[in-house]
Design an enzyme around this catalytic site. Sequence first.
Site, mmCIF file in Angstrom:
data_model
loop_
_atom_site.group_PDB
_atom_site.id
_atom_site.type_symbol
_atom_site.label_atom_id
_atom_site.label_comp_id
_atom_site.label_asym_id
_atom_site.label_seq_id
_atom_site.Cartn_x
_atom_site.Cartn_y
_atom_site.Cartn_z
ATOM 1 N N ARG A 1 0.833 -1.180 0.000
ATOM 2 C CA ARG A 1 0.000 0.000 0.000
ATOM 3 C C ARG A 1 0.870 1.233 0.000
ATOM 4 O O ARG A 1 1.925 1.270 0.633
ATOM 5 C CB ARG A 1 -0.911 0.024 1.218
ATOM 6 C CG ARG A 1 -1.941 -1.096 1.181
ATOM 7 C CD ARG A 1 -3.032 -0.877 2.176
ATOM 8 N NE ARG A 1 -2.469 -0.441 3.443
ATOM 9 C CZ ARG A 1 -3.080 0.392 4.272
ATOM 10 N NH1 ARG A 1 -4.252 0.896 3.954
ATOM 11 N NH2 ARG A 1 -2.519 0.736 5.402
ATOM 12 N N SER B 1 7.517 -5.567 6.634
ATOM 13 C CA SER B 1 7.214 -6.555 7.668
ATOM 14 C C SER B 1 7.858 -7.909 7.404
ATOM 15 O O SER B 1 7.183 -8.919 7.181
ATOM 16 C CB SER B 1 5.705 -6.677 7.829
ATOM 17 O OG SER B 1 5.181 -5.415 8.165
ATOM 18 N N ASP C 1 5.152 -3.721 10.657
ATOM 19 C CA ASP C 1 3.726 -3.450 10.889
ATOM 20 C C ASP C 1 3.392 -3.256 12.375
ATOM 21 O O ASP C 1 2.535 -2.436 12.725
ATOM 22 C CB ASP C 1 2.853 -4.561 10.281
ATOM 23 C CG ASP C 1 3.263 -5.957 10.728
ATOM 24 O OD1 ASP C 1 4.273 -6.094 11.455
ATOM 25 O OD2 ASP C 1 2.581 -6.924 10.328
HETATM 26 P P1 ADP Z 1 -1.036 -10.303 7.628
HETATM 27 O O1 ADP Z 1 -0.807 -10.853 8.998
HETATM 28 O O2 ADP Z 1 -0.594 -11.206 6.546
HETATM 29 O O3 ADP Z 1 -0.614 -8.877 7.461
HETATM 30 P P2 ADP Z 1 -3.812 -9.719 8.131
HETATM 31 O O4 ADP Z 1 -3.509 -8.946 9.344
HETATM 32 O O5 ADP Z 1 -4.673 -9.090 7.104
HETATM 33 O O6 ADP Z 1 -2.580 -10.298 7.388
HETATM 34 O O7 ADP Z 1 -4.495 -11.058 8.614
HETATM 35 C C1 ADP Z 1 -4.830 -12.043 7.701
HETATM 36 C C2 ADP Z 1 -5.044 -13.308 8.477
HETATM 37 O O8 ADP Z 1 -6.127 -13.131 9.378
HETATM 38 C C3 ADP Z 1 -5.400 -14.483 7.632
HETATM 39 O O9 ADP Z 1 -4.250 -15.193 7.257
HETATM 40 C C4 ADP Z 1 -6.267 -15.310 8.541
HETATM 41 O O10 ADP Z 1 -5.482 -16.204 9.275
HETATM 42 C C5 ADP Z 1 -6.860 -14.331 9.498
HETATM 43 N N1 ADP Z 1 -8.247 -14.057 9.134
HETATM 44 C C6 ADP Z 1 -8.702 -13.311 8.123
HETATM 45 N N2 ADP Z 1 -10.046 -13.323 8.089
HETATM 46 C C7 ADP Z 1 -10.442 -14.106 9.109
HETATM 47 C C8 ADP Z 1 -11.708 -14.523 9.597
HETATM 48 N N3 ADP Z 1 -12.850 -14.159 9.036
HETATM 49 N N4 ADP Z 1 -11.721 -15.332 10.668
HETATM 50 C C9 ADP Z 1 -10.586 -15.712 11.246
HETATM 51 N N5 ADP Z 1 -9.367 -15.371 10.827
HETATM 52 C C10 ADP Z 1 -9.296 -14.566 9.775
HETATM 53 MG MG MG Z 2 -0.673 -7.017 8.159
#
Ligand code: ADP
Ligand code: MG
Length: 498
Positions: free
Chosen positions: A108, A177, A230
């Site tokens: 982003r 990150s 992050d």
């Molecule tokens: P990252 O840690 O890769 O930056 P995010 O903070 O966006 O990503 O989190 C994504 C993760 O959150 C997914 O890999 C999944 O494990 C979890 N997640 C996303 N949506 C849901 C949901 N509806 N219920 C439970 N866990 C979720």
């Molecule tokens: Mg993230």
Amino acid sequence: MGKVVVGAAVICAATVCAAAALIVRHRMRCSGRWARAMAILREFEEKCATPIGKLRQVADAMTVEMHAGLASEGGSKLKMLISYVDNLPTGNERGLFYALDLGGTNFRVLRVQLGGKDGRVVNQEFAEVSIPPHLMTGGSEELFDYIAAELAKFVKTEGEDFHLSPGRQRELGFTFSFPVRQLSITSGTLIKWTKGFSIEDVVGQDVVLELTKALEKQGLDMRVAALVNDTIGTLAGGRYLNNDVIAAVILGTGTNAAYVECANAIPKWHGLLPKSGEMVINMEWGNFRSSHLPITEYDHALDVESLNPGEQIFEKIISGMYLGDIVRRVLLSMAEEAAFFGDTVPPQLKVPFILRTPDMSAMHHDTSPDLKVVGNKLKDILGIPNTSLKTRKAVVELCNIVATRGARLSAAGILGILKKLGRDVVKEGEKQRTVLAMDGGLYEHYTEFRVCLESTLKELLGEEVSANVSVEHSNDGSGIGAALLAASHSQYLEVEDS
Ligand code: ADP
Ligand code: MG
């Protein structure tokens, strides 16, 4: 004729009896299977138990490891990395700042116009760009050129609502990150790639230098003013909005925590004490481990078969990447050892990571009377049709066991941080408020997990202390946080101060 009829009747009666016996035997076999499946589930539940006493032991172990990690390099599984962020945003920041958030398949770009104490975030715009898969495993130059080109495009769309003070260079906060060995607030070398990236020629290189070179090639006059991850971005974003924020926790695909440490509490800090007397520590808490953690044979197998065996043990029992797969592993054992899904083991159940945490979460939150969501997920993802309500209920129970353990252990980890800071007790005559900034998809979307985490933290802290401790969702703080850190570490700060 009569005899034949009688004979037929006898045969019929015998058939009925035999069929009845068969049904009884089938039922007995089924109930035997069911009992065995439940025994597996109960045993797993017992091993996952997190009574309050155990959580306190985990919290104490976290505190001890924090001290050890701060005392010396390699002194603990917790790296306790110095972030070089010694100047969190206060709200007084002014001017135009950019951020670049890279840490997954999307990145982003973002710009904010900050208006000081009263104006705050006057204006904000962002764009999300996906990274073509071939760039994730290609050469570093291609990746950074692509990112710089997208950033340059974004800068070109800067409108009238944004103002750069005359004669100034644009400044950027870079949220990267991945594991980085930080050398200063504006430099750090990549230790290793994670999350599907694999570009060998960047490992060991200064990622700020790589980005700066690429920006220059685009003819973009922009200075990287802060390199963070992050978690630190989330902490900065949280602090900007609320001065009582002292730590941030990310619960997403992975997990991490960062907090504000008193600079003189860092023995391994050989440099000068930072101006503010504070230093943000990047705990890398996903790598925490302790003999007090309730670890089962399923977790052990998951770890052994993972890409990083022996590492990130805490992460492997609490974060979104793994929770669904733990559920799958227990179901597989119930299928193999107790024919939980019938005579054959559903082949899909053997596929690692086929059951993702969002699907687990959807099953866990199913409120329909016949657990239709559970039935559909089992059918669509695991190829198991026509499950009984009893079976579906057991699956929900399993999801609950895995999520509860993760949430309660996360709360224990947070208690460990609060203990390190002496904020787990009420101090005489002090009305000190403590706020934790939280973010990540797991925390955001898995309601049962979030609610359990928050109630467990209350349980651990007790009524009086928890009245002063709150948990706040810092929605996407990591992007804006990096821009705010660029502002609070701006090269023009001295000029403004004087
Ligand atoms: P990252 O840690 O890769 O930056 P995010 O903070 O966006 O990503 O989190 C994504 C993760 O959150 C997914 O890999 C999944 O494990 C979890 N997640 C996303 N949506 C849901 C949901 N509806 N219920 C439970 N866990 C979720
Ligand atoms: Mg993230």
